[in-house]
Design a protein around this motif. Structure first.
Motif, PDB file in Angstrom:
ATOM      1  N   LYS A 165       0.836  -1.201   0.000  1.00 51.15           N
ATOM      2  CA  LYS A 165       0.000   0.000   0.000  1.00 51.15           C
ATOM      3  C   LYS A 165       0.867   1.246   0.000  1.00 51.15           C
ATOM      4  O   LYS A 165       0.600   2.199  -0.697  1.00 51.15           O
TER       5      LYS A 165
ATOM      6  N   ARG B  68      -8.910   0.026 -11.226  1.00 48.05           N
ATOM      7  CA  ARG B  68      -7.870   0.655 -10.410  1.00 48.05           C
ATOM      8  C   ARG B  68      -7.394  -0.305  -9.330  1.00 48.05           C
ATOM      9  O   ARG B  68      -8.176  -1.069  -8.771  1.00 48.05           O
TER      10      ARG B  68
ATOM     11  N   ARG C 119      -6.605   0.118  -6.344  1.00 52.14           N
ATOM     12  CA  ARG C 119      -7.147   0.237  -4.987  1.00 52.14           C
ATOM     13  C   ARG C 119      -8.421  -0.565  -4.796  1.00 52.14           C
ATOM     14  O   ARG C 119      -8.810  -0.863  -3.681  1.00 52.14           O
ATOM     15  N   ASN C 120      -9.089  -0.942  -5.887  1.00 55.90           N
ATOM     16  CA  ASN C 120     -10.334  -1.699  -5.754  1.00 55.90           C
ATOM     17  C   ASN C 120     -10.133  -3.209  -5.665  1.00 55.90           C
ATOM     18  O   ASN C 120     -11.081  -3.954  -5.580  1.00 55.90           O
TER      19      ASN C 120
ATOM     20  N   GLY D 150      -4.083   4.610  -7.589  1.00 55.36           N
ATOM     21  CA  GLY D 150      -5.006   5.260  -8.504  1.00 55.36           C
ATOM     22  C   GLY D 150      -4.832   4.817  -9.958  1.00 55.36           C
ATOM     23  O   GLY D 150      -5.628   5.165 -10.813  1.00 55.36           O
ATOM     24  N   MET D 151      -3.754   4.070 -10.233  1.00 55.92           N
ATOM     25  CA  MET D 151      -3.537   3.612 -11.615  1.00 55.92           C
ATOM     26  C   MET D 151      -4.191   2.251 -11.788  1.00 55.92           C
ATOM     27  O   MET D 151      -4.390   1.511 -10.839  1.00 55.92           O
TER      28      MET D 151
ATOM     29  N   LEU E  45       2.181  -0.421  -4.783  1.00 56.13           N
ATOM     30  CA  LEU E  45       1.258  -0.100  -5.862  1.00 56.13           C
ATOM     31  C   LEU E  45       1.060   1.393  -6.017  1.00 56.13           C
ATOM     32  O   LEU E  45       1.221   2.153  -5.070  1.00 56.13           O
ATOM     33  N   VAL E  46       0.697   1.799  -7.224  1.00 53.40           N
ATOM     34  CA  VAL E  46       0.154   3.127  -7.413  1.00 53.40           C
ATOM     35  C   VAL E  46      -1.351   2.914  -7.443  1.00 53.40           C
ATOM     36  O   VAL E  46      -1.907   2.464  -8.441  1.00 53.40           O
TER      37      VAL E  46
END
Lengths: 413, 504
Positions: free
Chosen positions: B337, B391, B393-394, B344-345, B341-342
């Motif tokens: 986190k 994305r 984050r999901n 939002g990408m 990872l990025v």
């Protein structure tokens, strides 16, 4: 039936709100071509124009409140429609899509509809060409500021860099009155000054990890001062036929192509956005910028040269300021020490209204041009319906605030 | 015994597109530790958010001490006697322990704050847990376990009767887990009801009295831990029997991939070792032993003060991750986190982030080739995502980890350093990652695996490096490795007694 209540009420509110707003504006225009005016002026106008109908008089007398009520009803209408959407899964997805992913386009569409209703002169080819021409310089600045904001930073120095590069160009034209080569030389000089200004920002931001806000605040002051040192307090005029390079150079801001329909600044703006879009979406450099803005540490650990990417991005922003400097100087055929002052605000506003996250890493550059267009349309319609220019500044501030608010809300889950 | 304190019954909660909870239930008893178990996405945290009022339930009842309650926010829940200790601690590092405990409800004296009173009361609360922390110490000077205890003291100050602990050991080094468990034990004896959420199943057997299992938002059952075995528990969790053993295959004859000689990079001191192709080299030690720092030095993130290395026979001394990756060494961080990872990408851009050079086409990036290669990774690693444009984050924790791993694999590393590759991911995803490491090994990749989970390191490694305070304490071959032996080295010289205790 109960399920559809928000839908029915929402549509009702939209129609009523729209009707009230348009009616108030139209009624007011019978009395005066200035919409927001002082109480005293309004009273005297009422006396002078007492022949107007009772309804028009009533609407004019209370135009502020009627317009506010109309806008409030419009807002309520949209909110109720959103509530209706939330009742079903598909509707909720649609609402989310419209409010987040396509927000700038939705605002553009809504603004076009409302503005067309407010003035019959709004939705014409001539007027739109005019709007596009007026936004071209800060839309180009905004493309550069977009780079900075995408990286999670900011560039507030673009207005000053613009002034310095414009002044350099004008000075070359004026000092070489006999050579036609002064025009290309001036363009090169302006671009070079932009590059240097941007590199200056990028060097301190990337190499020493300084706060972009502070670094560009410093260079905002430095380049404004440098402009004053270069040309003094007065304007350098390159109008007329005294200078050999002037007509060629000024064409960059004034010439139109395609039988008068395509001003050169619009062409330059389109070309700039094409290149920027390509850089951002089709090159490793673009991906690297999104990655750094989204998570700088992860970008570094993925093998990205963070320092170089940042340096290039801020340099590019300076280059955009150089291009905008050429357009502005050419359009008014003179360079002034105050050129571009507070243009950074319009540029930042365009990026923000275009839905780019101020936290960095997320956004679409083509929405920045949509954001610039929205600001341009807002300025334009206010002039068309006659809102006092002092009020226009307040309204623009309110719109920026609203854009940031929407951005913050869409970030929350 | 058996005093039902908190009862959540028939709790349902839907979000657009997902039924997060479907008539789930949870009973918590005074003086007991209830484990709340489930894979990622099973609804554990939603359940806790419904309890503490962060989410409002669609259906169901919550009764606390026989009375039905509904909390609308975390503050009301606190006042009602329900406290939650989050994975990310909510302390102000610059303030002192007592200031944190009394934050927002400071005692007032005649002249401003009643410092002495707050210090004394904090001391009492800490003594009740039988922990020795000076109330006047600044929180940033405390270890993570000690910080957790400050959080618990905060809950006790509010007279919490139900204490929820969400993955409390996730960030804890092994030797601090014991002190946390003794505090939990103390709380249990004082009649507190504790909800314990953890991915680490062995801990359930050590500390919990009963276990409640959720799967896909549904209640799967409540069992006394004494009637459970590891196998039956795993079966309840994933709904299918799972081979819980670590997959292992002996390495083939191999050559040296990475040789490190006398590497010193503060705080790492004078470390020498070799890593072979097709080998898994485990690296273990306490948090702060220099494991991550060793990896960072090899990845070009830290300057070297002394020492040298060769990578595939050529001298190796990277100045940046970019250089390390170009030479064929990749480091996958422990915290996906924070710096993996990025978020939002999208999945696609995250996977190809390190390999964009290879995707260069005639006109910029070759997007077609990119899509093809990303699709292959999504399939090979079984990344569960609706599309490659989703994305990051999901995604769930396990799938996020697979995305980071895909990014690493796409650079075709000769040496791959994995730092806590299974932290915070569920049992099923863990097994898949183990299998993947095994596949890499078979393909001849040299893998260095840093892990705090003793069983994992023992199960996966061919050889083990044990670090202590930046120094290499020893190398152990797989055949002769045992928990006791490793523990002895982990705790450093002169700790034979400590080793005995830790394995007891």
């Amino acid at each position: 039936m109960k399920k559809n209540r928000p839908l029915v009420l929402g549509l009702l509110a939209l129609v009523l709100g729209g009707a009230l707003t348009v009616a108030a504006v139209v009624a007011s225009q019978r009395f005066s071509n200035v919409l927001l005016i002082s109480r005293a002026t309004r009273l005297s106008l009422l006396q002078r124009e007492h022949g107007q109908g009772a309804l028009a008089t009533l609407l004019f007398t209370h135009s502020y409140w009627v317009i506010l009520l109309g806008l409030a009803l419009l807002t309520l209408g949209f909110y109720l429609l959103h509530r209706h959407n939330l009742q079903s899964e598909r509707g909720a997805r649609l609402s989310r899509l419209l409010l987040n992913d396509y927000r700038p386009l939705v605002i553009l569409l809504a603004a076009t509809l409302v503005f067309s209703a407010l003035s019959s002169r709004f939705l014409t080819v001539g007027n739109f060409t005019n709007i596009l021409k007026q936004i071209s310089h800060y839309a180009i600045l905004a493309a550069g500021v977009y780079f900075a904001i995408l990286l999670g930073g900011i560039d507030i120095s673009v207005g000053s860099v613009l002034a310095f590069s414009g002044a350099s160009a004008a000075l070359i034209i004026a000092r070489m009155p006999d050579s036609p080569w002064s025009a290309p030389l001036a363009v090169l000089a302006a671009l070079l000054v932009g590059l240097i200004g941007g590199f200056f920002n990028g060097f301190f931001i990337a190499r020493f990890s300084l706060q972009p806000m502070i670094v560009t605040l410093a260079s905002l002051s430095i380049f404004r001062g440098a402009t004053l040192v270069l040309i003094g307090g007065a304007a350098v005029s390159i109008a007329g036929t005294r200078y050999a390079g002037a007509s060629l150079f000024n064409a960059l801001g004034q010439q139109t192509l395609l039988g008068g329909y395509l001003p050169v600044p619009i062409l330059i703006m389109a070309a700039v956005y094409l290149v920027v879009w390509y850089l951002l979406n089709r090159t490793a450099f673009g991906r690297h910028m999104y990655a750094i803005g989204g998570n700088e540490e992860a970008a570094l650990l993925s093998g990205i040269n963070v320092v170089r990417t940042k340096l290039l991005a801020y340099t590019a922003s300076g280059l955009m300021a150089g291009i905008a400097g050429i357009i502005i100087t050419a359009r008014v055929a003179s360079a002034t020490p105050t050129a571009g002052q507070s243009y950074e605000m319009d540029a930042i506003a365009a990026v923000v209204i275009g839905g780019t996250s101020l936290r960095g890493g997320e956004g679409r550059v083509l929405y920045t041009i949509v954001g610039a267009l929205i600001i341009g349309m807002l300025n334009n319609i206010q002039t068309l319906v006659g809102v006092d220019s002092y009020y226009q500044t307040i309204i623009k501030g309110g719109v920026i605030l609203l854009a940031v608010l929407l951005d913050a809300r869409s970030q929350r889950k | 015994m058996d005093k039902l304190l908190l009862r959540m019954e028939g709790i349902s909660k839907a979000f657009p597109g997902v039924q997060a909870l479907d008539e789930a239930s949870l009973n918590v008893y005074a003086g007991e530790v209830m484990a709340l178990l489930g894979e990622n996405g099973a609804g554990k945290s939603t359940m806790m958010k419904v309890l503490t009022g962060v989410y409002q339930k669609d259906a169901g009842t919550i009764t606390l001490d026989g009375q039905e309650v509904t909390f609308h926010n975390a503050r009301q829940a606190q006042q009602g006697g329900v406290a939650i200790i989050h994975q990310e601690l909510n302390l102000v590092p610059g303030l002192r322990v007592y200031e944190n405990v009394f934050l927002g409800q400071e005692l007032r004296g005649r002249l401003g704050l009643d410092r002495a009173g707050m210090v004394a009361r904090t001391g009492e609360l800490l003594a009740r847990m039988r922990v020795k922390i000076d109330p006047r110490q600044r929180v940033r000077e405390l270890s993570i376990a000690q910080q957790q205890m400050v959080e618990i003291a905060k809950a006790l100050l509010l007279d919490a009767r139900v204490i929820v602990m969400d993955e409390p050991t996730d960030a804890l080094p092994d030797e601090e887990v014991d002190s946390l468990f003794s505090v939990i034990d103390e709380l249990r004896q004082q009649g507190k009801a504790i909800v314990y959420i953890s991915h680490r199943l062995d801990e359930i057997f050590r500390i919990c009295d009963r276990a409640t299992v959720l799967r896909d938002g549904r209640f799967m059952g409540e069992m006394p831990v004494s009637q459970l075995t590891m196998d039956s528990l795993i079966q309840m969790l994933v709904g299918r029997p799972l081979d819980q053993h670590f997959p292992y295959a002996s390495p083939r004859a191999s050559e040296v991939a990475l040789a490190v000689d006398g590497l010193t990079s503060h705080p790492v001191k004078d470390i020498s070792f070799t890593l072979h192709t097709g080998e898994v080299l485990g690296v273990t030690g306490l948090v702060g032993a220099g494991r991550t720092e060793l990896a960072q030095a090899l990845f070009g993130l830290r300057p070297w003060q002394a020492g040298s290395a060769t990578l595939q026979g050529a001298p190796y001394h990277p100045k940046s991750p970019r250089e390390a990756i170009a030479r064929g060494l990749y480091y996958m961080t422990e915290d996906r986190k924070r710096n993996g990872l990025v978020m939002g990408m999208d999945v696609r851009a995250n996977i190809t982030l390190s390999s964009l050079r290879a995707l260069r086409g005639r006109l910029g990036l070759d997007l077609k080739q990119e899509r093809r290669r990303v699709a292959a990774y999504i399939e090979d690693l079984r990344i569960k995502t609706p599309s490659m444009r989703q994305r990051a984050r999901n995604l769930s924790g396990g799938n996020q980890q697979k995305v980071v791993l895909s990014r690493a694999l796409m650079t075709r590393p000769r040496v791959l350093i994995l730092d806590e590759p299974t932290r915070g991911i569920d049992v099923g995803a863990k097994q898949e990652i183990y299998q993947l490491i095994l596949d890499l090994k078979a393909q001849g990749t040299a893998v260095m695996m840093i892990s705090s989970e003793m069983q994992e390191v023992l199960g996966m490694s061919d050889r083990l490096l044990v670090l202590h305070e930046g120094r290499l304490m020893g190398q152990i071959a797989r055949d002769s490795a045992s928990q006791e032996k490793i523990m002895g080295l982990i705790l450093g010289p002169g700790s034979a007694q400590g080793a005995g205790e830790a394995t007891a």
